[in-house]
Enzyme design. Structure first.
Site, mmCIF file in Angstrom:
data_model
loop_
_atom_site.group_PDB
_atom_site.id
_atom_site.type_symbol
_atom_site.label_atom_id
_atom_site.label_comp_id
_atom_site.label_asym_id
_atom_site.label_seq_id
_atom_site.Cartn_x
_atom_site.Cartn_y
_atom_site.Cartn_z
ATOM 1 N N LYS A 14 61.590 50.669 35.335
ATOM 2 C CA LYS A 14 62.548 51.616 34.774
ATOM 3 C C LYS A 14 63.948 51.486 35.366
ATOM 4 C CE LYS A 14 59.448 53.488 32.135
ATOM 5 N NZ LYS A 14 59.479 53.283 30.665
ATOM 6 N N LYS A 74 69.095 48.764 32.237
ATOM 7 C CA LYS A 74 68.003 47.798 32.380
ATOM 8 C C LYS A 74 68.430 46.403 31.922
ATOM 9 C CE LYS A 74 64.932 51.568 31.172
ATOM 10 N NZ LYS A 74 64.154 52.110 30.059
ATOM 11 N N GLU A 165 62.116 47.969 22.974
ATOM 12 C CA GLU A 165 62.342 48.007 21.532
ATOM 13 C C GLU A 165 63.532 48.889 21.183
ATOM 14 O OE1 GLU A 165 58.137 47.259 19.352
ATOM 15 O OE2 GLU A 165 58.395 49.272 20.168
#
Length: 217
Positions: A14, A74, A165
């Site tokens: 994360k 990220k 996604e």
């Protein structure tokens, strides 16, 4: 790291530690996994965009703004980001290129094997094109096969990773000119070193009980 250890150690990262780069040998290992991924009838309907520089990651990160801003760090803080893309169509040129590569690699050992392989592959493509009418979904499935192998490969190599996604596909497609090349983005995957802010690293895995997800006959 053996397979069992890798499965238990793997988790979706994360938060990545910014400024740390994976060694080239590790990245080469990931690329080998992708290059050798399986696909239905060896259709290989994919393309991969690999971003490792700040400029390259910033271009990918343009697709993770707005509603997808939670994924932007990220991308920017990872060592490498790979955009796994699929073809927008299975063309004759692509099928011919696969066939000729198979011949160069020595896969046709008996007379007629090349022609048989070509007929078989094209018959599968025709089923998805005309009967099932699901060529995009079929190609997307092959990309997710590659993603699964990539994530497991990363775990075995001890590389922290996260699939995403959550991105704007149109922005991703237009930024590196994917559409002009006949590709479209399917999923992103970031790789690097997890940071102390990666709360998921401290949490136990949670999966449904085995007796609910396996049937033995």
């Amino acid at each position: 790291m053996d397979l069992s250890d890798a499965i238990h150690a793997r988790h979706t990262v994360k938060a990545f530690e910014s400024g740390r780069a994976l060694p080239e040998s590790a990245i080469e290992g990931l690329l080998k996994v992708l290059h050798n991924s399986p696909s239905s009838v060896n259709s290989q309907p994919w393309h991969y965009v690999v971003a490792s520089t700040p400029e390259g990651k910033a271009r990918i990160a343009k697709s993770t703004t707005g509603s997808y801003a939670y994924n932007e760090p990220k991308v920017l803080n990872a060592s490498h980001v790979i955009a796994l893309c699929m073809r927008t169509d299975i063309s004759d040129a692509h099928l011919n290129a696969i066939l000729e590569q198979e011949e160069r690699d020595g896969r046709f050992l008996i007379d007629g094997a090349k022609q048989a392989q070509d007929r078989s592959r094209r018959s599968y493509v025709d089923v998805h094109k005309y009967e099932l009418r699901d060529v995009p979904q079929w190609m997307e499935k092959q990309v997710y096969l590659a993603l699964g192998g990539l994530l497991l490969g990363a775990a075995i190599l001890g590389i922290d990773a996260t699939p995403m996604e959550g991105f704007d596909s149109r922005t991703l497609d237009l930024e590196p000119g994917l559409r002009e090349q006949g590709y479209t983005g399917v999923v992103l995957a970031s790789f690097g070193f997890r940071s102390e802010q990666d709360f998921n690293a401290k949490l136990p895995k949670s999966r449904l009980p085995r007796d609910e997800i396996f049937t033995f006959i």
